[in-house]
Design a protein around this motif. Sequence first.
Motif, PDB file in Angstrom:
ATOM      1  N   UNK A  44      -3.134  25.966  19.700  1.00 12.53           N
ATOM      2  CA  UNK A  44      -2.184  26.735  18.897  1.00 12.53           C
ATOM      3  C   UNK A  44      -2.281  28.202  19.299  1.00 12.53           C
ATOM      4  N   UNK A  45      -1.216  28.718  19.915  1.00 13.53           N
ATOM      5  CA  UNK A  45      -1.150  30.118  20.332  1.00 13.53           C
ATOM      6  C   UNK A  45      -0.460  30.914  19.231  1.00 13.53           C
ATOM      7  N   UNK A  99      13.764  22.660  14.788  1.00 14.50           N
ATOM      8  CA  UNK A  99      13.518  21.562  15.716  1.00 14.50           C
ATOM      9  C   UNK A  99      13.558  20.282  14.885  1.00 14.50           C
ATOM     10  N   UNK A 100      14.459  19.378  15.236  1.00 16.23           N
ATOM     11  CA  UNK A 100      14.691  18.206  14.400  1.00 16.23           C
ATOM     12  C   UNK A 100      13.679  17.099  14.661  1.00 16.23           C
ATOM     13  N   UNK A 101      13.604  16.164  13.722  1.00 12.74           N
ATOM     14  CA  UNK A 101      12.698  15.025  13.853  1.00 12.74           C
ATOM     15  C   UNK A 101      13.117  14.145  15.026  1.00 12.74           C
ATOM     16  N   UNK A 127       8.016  28.507  19.228  1.00  9.46           N
ATOM     17  CA  UNK A 127       8.484  28.607  17.837  1.00  9.46           C
ATOM     18  C   UNK A 127       8.191  27.333  17.062  1.00  9.46           C
ATOM     19  N   UNK A 128       6.928  26.898  17.093  1.00 13.56           N
ATOM     20  CA  UNK A 128       6.535  25.689  16.357  1.00 13.56           C
ATOM     21  C   UNK A 128       6.723  25.872  14.856  1.00 13.56           C
ATOM     22  N   UNK A 129       6.878  27.116  14.404  1.00 12.70           N
ATOM     23  CA  UNK A 129       7.149  27.367  12.991  1.00 12.70           C
ATOM     24  C   UNK A 129       8.546  26.901  12.588  1.00 12.70           C
ATOM     25  N   UNK A 130       9.377  26.533  13.567  1.00 13.57           N
ATOM     26  CA  UNK A 130      10.727  26.050  13.272  1.00 13.57           C
ATOM     27  C   UNK A 130      10.803  24.531  13.171  1.00 13.57           C
ATOM     28  N   UNK A 155       3.198  27.224  19.918  1.00  7.57           N
ATOM     29  CA  UNK A 155       3.288  28.675  19.783  1.00  7.57           C
ATOM     30  C   UNK A 155       3.904  29.014  18.426  1.00  7.57           C
ATOM     31  N   UNK A 156       3.272  29.909  17.676  1.00  6.18           N
ATOM     32  CA  UNK A 156       3.768  30.280  16.351  1.00  6.18           C
ATOM     33  C   UNK A 156       3.298  31.694  16.022  1.00  6.18           C
ATOM     34  N   UNK A 157       3.986  32.379  15.091  1.00  2.88           N
ATOM     35  CA  UNK A 157       3.574  33.743  14.737  1.00  2.88           C
ATOM     36  C   UNK A 157       2.172  33.822  14.142  1.00  2.88           C
ATOM     37  N   UNK A 158       1.772  32.790  13.397  1.00  5.64           N
ATOM     38  CA  UNK A 158       0.445  32.801  12.776  1.00  5.64           C
ATOM     39  C   UNK A 158       0.031  31.366  12.481  1.00  5.64           C
ATOM     40  N   UNK A 159      -1.201  31.207  12.003  1.00  8.54           N
ATOM     41  CA  UNK A 159      -1.652  29.872  11.603  1.00  8.54           C
ATOM     42  C   UNK A 159      -1.528  29.672  10.100  1.00  8.54           C
ATOM     43  N   UNK A 160      -0.741  30.526   9.445  1.00  5.42           N
ATOM     44  CA  UNK A 160      -0.494  30.396   8.013  1.00  5.42           C
ATOM     45  C   UNK A 160       0.275  29.101   7.750  1.00  5.42           C
ATOM     46  N   UNK A 161       0.026  28.446   6.618  1.00  2.00           N
ATOM     47  CA  UNK A 161       0.747  27.197   6.297  1.00  2.00           C
ATOM     48  C   UNK A 161       2.260  27.333   6.309  1.00  2.00           C
ATOM     49  N   UNK A 162       2.785  28.537   6.083  1.00  2.00           N
ATOM     50  CA  UNK A 162       4.236  28.725   6.152  1.00  2.00           C
ATOM     51  C   UNK A 162       4.757  28.574   7.575  1.00  2.00           C
TER      52      UNK A 162
END
Length: 396
Positions: A44-45, A99-101, A127-130, A155-162
Motif C-alpha cells: 500500500x503506497x 472502480x466498480x465491482x 486511486x485505490x480509495x475510489x 495507491x491511496x492518499x492515506x491508510x485511513x479507513x475512509x
Amino acid sequence: MTVVWSQVVGQAEAVEVLTKAANAAAMIVRGEQAAAGGMTHAWLFTGPPGSGRSVAARAFAAALQCDSGTGCGECSGCRTTMAGTHADVRLVVPEGLSISVAEMRALVQTAARRPTNGRWQVVIIEDADRLTEGAANALLKAVEEPPERTVFLLCAPSDHPDDVSVTIRSRCRGVSLRIPPAKAIAEVLVERDSVDPDTAQWAASVCGGHVGRARRLATDEAARERRAAVLRIPLGLRRPGDVFTLADELVKAAETEASEQSESRDEVEREALKTALGAGGTGKGTASATRGSAGALKELERRQKSRATRTQRDTLDLALVDLAGFYRDVLVTNSGSDAALNHPDHANDARTAAASWSPESTLRRLEAVLACREALELNVKPRIAVEAMVTTLYYG
C-alpha cells in the motif's frame, strides 16, 4: 541509483525498502531462499497528491520484472513496464468516479494466471480509495489468498479507513511517501525535462510538492494562465456581481479543460470500437457482427461521460487547492511567521489581503474553500458548490 529508481523523486527511504524487496523477489524467482519479510504479495503506497505514489509503484513493478532484479532501466522487463506495455503488469486507473465491482472481479481473474515470462503478475491500482464497497470486497478475497506469483500494488492518499478498508490495509505492507522537497523537484525538471533552471526553481516553489504539476507549470503556458486566473479571484471580488461572474469562469474553465482532454481520446476510442465491431466491412458475416454494436457504443459513451465528469472535478479540485493555499498564505503573512508561502510569486497579493482582512474572516474563507472540496466529493453539482464558496469569499 538505477534509471528506474531515479524516477522516484525525493523518497530515499521508500526506495531503499523497495529495492531490498525487489532483490528478495529476484531471489525467489531464482529459487533461492530470501530473507523473511523481504518480499510480500500486497503493498500500500500512501502519500499526499503529487508525492509520486503511482510512480513509485510502477518503478517497483519494473524492478520486479527486471532481469537483474535491480530496476536497471535497460532490460526488456524494465522498459516495457515503464512504458505500460508489459504483458504481466496491469495498471488500473479509474476513469470514472469509482472502480466498480465488475472491473475488479475481471482484474482478479486475470491476475490469478501465471506470469507469461516466469517472473511476476503485478497489479497496480491507482486511486485505490475510489474502490466501491463491492470492488474492495472482491479485491480482499484475492489479497487474502493470493496466487503464488501475483503482487498487488495499491495507491491511496492515506491508510485511513475512509481511503482503504481496515481489512485490506492489514494485509498490505505500507510504503509512506512524503512531499518531495522543492530542490529535488527543480533538479528533476532541469535534468530530465530540460527546463531552464530559473523556470524549474519557480515551478518547484509553487507546485505544492506535486512533481507532475511542477512539470506542467514549467512547460505549459495554458497551465500557468489557469493558475494565474484562479489566484486573481480573492482580490477580484469587488462587488456582488463578481461572485457569479468569477464562479462561472471557474466552472467553465474546468469544463473546457475536461472537454479538451477528452475529445481526441473519445473519438479514437469510438473509431477503434467501430472497427473492432466490423464497421465498414464488406465480407461475409459483417451484418451479424455489427448488429449488436449499438449497445457496445452506448456503454463506451457512458464510460466516456463518467471519465469527463471525473476530469472536470479533478481540474476544479486543483483550482481549489490553489485557492486554499492563497488563504493560508494570507494567514501566514498576518501572523508575521517566516514559514514558506504556497504562492511566493503572489506574496504582494497576500500582504494586500492581510492588511484588509481579519484573521477570522480569512479563516472563514479558507473553510469555505475546503467545504467546497468536500461538497464536490459528495457529488454536489459543481456550479452550486462553487457559487456557494465564492459567495463566502466575497462576504467573508
